[in-house]
Design a protein around this motif. Structure first.
Motif, PDB file in Angstrom:
ATOM      1  N   UNK A  94      34.825 -57.059  78.358  1.00  0.00           N
ATOM      2  CA  UNK A  94      35.421 -58.295  78.870  1.00  0.00           C
ATOM      3  C   UNK A  94      36.831 -58.503  78.363  1.00  0.00           C
ATOM      4  N   UNK A  95      37.043 -58.258  77.070  1.00  0.00           N
ATOM      5  CA  UNK A  95      38.388 -58.393  76.496  1.00  0.00           C
ATOM      6  C   UNK A  95      39.322 -57.388  77.150  1.00  0.00           C
ATOM      7  N   UNK A  96      38.883 -56.169  77.305  1.00  0.00           N
ATOM      8  CA  UNK A  96      39.736 -55.131  77.897  1.00  0.00           C
ATOM      9  C   UNK A  96      40.096 -55.442  79.350  1.00  0.00           C
ATOM     10  N   UNK A  97      39.172 -56.046  80.096  1.00  0.00           N
ATOM     11  CA  UNK A  97      39.476 -56.429  81.479  1.00  0.00           C
ATOM     12  C   UNK A  97      40.598 -57.452  81.495  1.00  0.00           C
ATOM     13  N   UNK A  98      40.515 -58.416  80.585  1.00  0.00           N
ATOM     14  CA  UNK A  98      41.545 -59.449  80.515  1.00  0.00           C
ATOM     15  C   UNK A  98      42.890 -58.853  80.107  1.00  0.00           C
ATOM     16  N   UNK A  99      42.886 -57.998  79.094  1.00  0.00           N
ATOM     17  CA  UNK A  99      44.125 -57.373  78.624  1.00  0.00           C
ATOM     18  C   UNK A  99      44.747 -56.537  79.737  1.00  0.00           C
TER      19      UNK A  99
END
Length: 151
Positions: A94-99
């Motif tokens: 989820x964090x990587x998708x946002x980044x």
């Protein structure tokens, strides 16, 4: 393979359910015996899902949502994983998708050691800026910024 999909207005209730389930386990030390503010969180999700500037993505499970990530052009606004799926990599995904979409800031409860550990592992650092959380008992939130490229 993790299948993320864009949330719809029909997901407001399931998003609230997942947030409740994650908070009751992961933030019991912060919110204690206070009742989860279901109506307020549901109203917030309705607003978030209606905001064209915010992308909310979810992962479906057999019995409800397993994860969500909501972000705008620069901030990760909301991230949660169902406690039954902790340790599976969904939070990191989820964090990587946002980044990948340009996110470089987020707010996290100071007392949320689990989330802070994840963010710091992925290259995020506190900026020194603090604010009061809007939910009773109004714990301190810390701003984090992405300073590495590991996320």
């Amino acid at each position: 393979m993790i299948d993320w999909r864009r949330a719809t207005p029909d997901d407001a209730g399931p998003l609230t359910d997942l947030e409740r389930d994650a908070n009751l386990v992961g933030l019991a030390h912060v919110f204690g015996e206070l009742p989860f503010p279901y109506a307020g969180v549901l109203s917030r999700w309705a607003l978030v899902l209606d905001d064209p500037e915010v992308v909310t993505e979810v992962v479906d499970g057999d019995h409800g949502l397993l994860a969500f990530a909501a972000y705008d052009a620069e901030s990760l606004r909301h991230l949660a994983v169902h406690p039954d799926a902790w340790g599976t990599g969904l939070a990191t995904a989820g964090v990587r998708r946002a980044v990948h979409h340009g996110v470089v800031r987020l707010w996290v409860l100071a007392a949320n050691r689990r989330a802070r550990g994840l963010y710091e592992h992925l290259g995020w650092r506190p900026t020194g800026v603090e604010q009061e959380c809007p939910w009773v008992p109004h714990p301190t939130e810390l701003e984090y910024a992405l300073v590495g490229s590991r996320a």
